[in-house]
Design an enzyme around this catalytic site. Sequence first.
Site, mmCIF file in Angstrom:
data_model
loop_
_atom_site.group_PDB
_atom_site.id
_atom_site.type_symbol
_atom_site.label_atom_id
_atom_site.label_comp_id
_atom_site.label_asym_id
_atom_site.label_seq_id
_atom_site.Cartn_x
_atom_site.Cartn_y
_atom_site.Cartn_z
ATOM 1 C CD GLU A 266 -56.951 -45.182 -32.536
ATOM 2 O OE1 GLU A 266 -56.980 -46.150 -31.785
ATOM 3 O OE2 GLU A 266 -56.228 -44.196 -32.335
ATOM 4 C CB VAL A 267 -62.199 -40.850 -37.672
ATOM 5 C CG1 VAL A 267 -63.093 -39.620 -37.648
ATOM 6 C CG2 VAL A 267 -60.807 -40.501 -38.165
#
Length: 453
Positions: A266-267
């Site tokens: 989740e970047v």
Amino acid sequence: MHPFTALVPAPVRATPAEGEYVFRRPQSGLGLPIPSDGEVRLEIDPARPELGDEGYELTVRSDEIRLVAQGEVGLVHGAATLRQLRGTGDRVPAGQIVDYPRYPYRGLMLDVARHFFGVPDVLRLVELAALFKLNHLHLHLTDDQGWRIAIDAWPRLHEYGGGTEVGDGPGGYYTKADYTRIVSHAARHGITVVPEVDVPGHTNAALASYPELNADGVAPPRYTGIDVGFSSLAVGTSATDRFLDDVFGELAAMTPGPYLHFGGDEVKTLDAQEYAAIVRQAEEAVLRHGKIPIGWHEIAPARPRPTTVLQYWGIGRADHGMAAATARGNRVIMSPADRAYLDMKYDESSPYGLAWAGFIPTRAAGDWDPQTYLSDVDPDAVLGIEAPLWTETVRTLDEAQRLLMPRLAVLAEVGWSSAGARDWDDLRARLAVQASLWTDLGIAFHRDPDVFR
Ligand code: TNX
């Protein structure tokens, strides 16, 4: 129900015989790992290859209980079986059980970053996991809301970054001595600790602690909400370099197990090139310190090395690059969020938990096969399963147990027992038998109406 047919996970082979063994001493508590009261004959026999690394043979006669395994871990799993057979009473029916797992990796993940859980809570969850023969405890040690492990070279991480959690609680962190206590308690229960320091995202607690880790050199305030995706370490700086090497170096030094998880999920603030560069840098740092890297499935497009293990957390059978990655040699731990995410609510009446991957009633947790959930993944690439408990909404051990149980027992069976053996009516009946032991042991659980009718 004969106790041999009430075990969770179901064993490979159980053959009842005439008679029973009556214990001379009462048992209080879990009584794991291995009964040391002399009432059980323990034997390590390295010449039993059919049992594998973790299997055991348990033989009960009216005059003797005998447990044989190739190594300690097998004895621990055999002891878990014996604990379930004995239940709340003092007798065990005669017969023989020969048992070994389907997959070598069967894990529970605890997020101690969103809410901190102290050492006694973690030790208790280790014992719970061992009752179902799980063999890995993945600790999600860092996230935006808190840094939970002491790192000597970067002390503000835990001293400042450890001082928050979701909401307004005080947070906390493990000293190296605390961490070692968890590791040794886990080892005595046949469980290997897999530490995770999540990079490059989910790092606000680190970014708040050290300005030099930020791309703009400015430390953000600490964060206690539950959004994801907004934080990242600076890419390609010497501070990030040193940080990765020091943190993974210290973590590797205090971890006897083979794995080190570096996150990667989740970047949302890096482009694909920047992301791939820092993922590879993290992977190299783990390798340099002698550990096998694990990363969440998002790292697949960054082309990790074939020895790196991917942890799949998709829903609805979306592949997320796993077929291609396994074709290149990567192995996968299966944590499909719509089956294995034990922070999901059971149904709309669950008082805590999330629901982004849907509700997961107990039945659904067991209603999948790790080998075929992703149709194009090489079945041999599946290393096993893991049940994550994220704790945005979970503050206490009691709440954690109510989300875990009975679903953790079901997922343990998915990882241990052979495919196709699972019939819901049979599993439900076995869970109902086991639940009286849980009550006796003070293990809180959800009275799922599908199970407890
Ligand atoms: C997704 S799973 C996340 C976590 C959240 C979780 C909540 C994963 C690798 N990332 O940051 O806590 O959903 O269910």
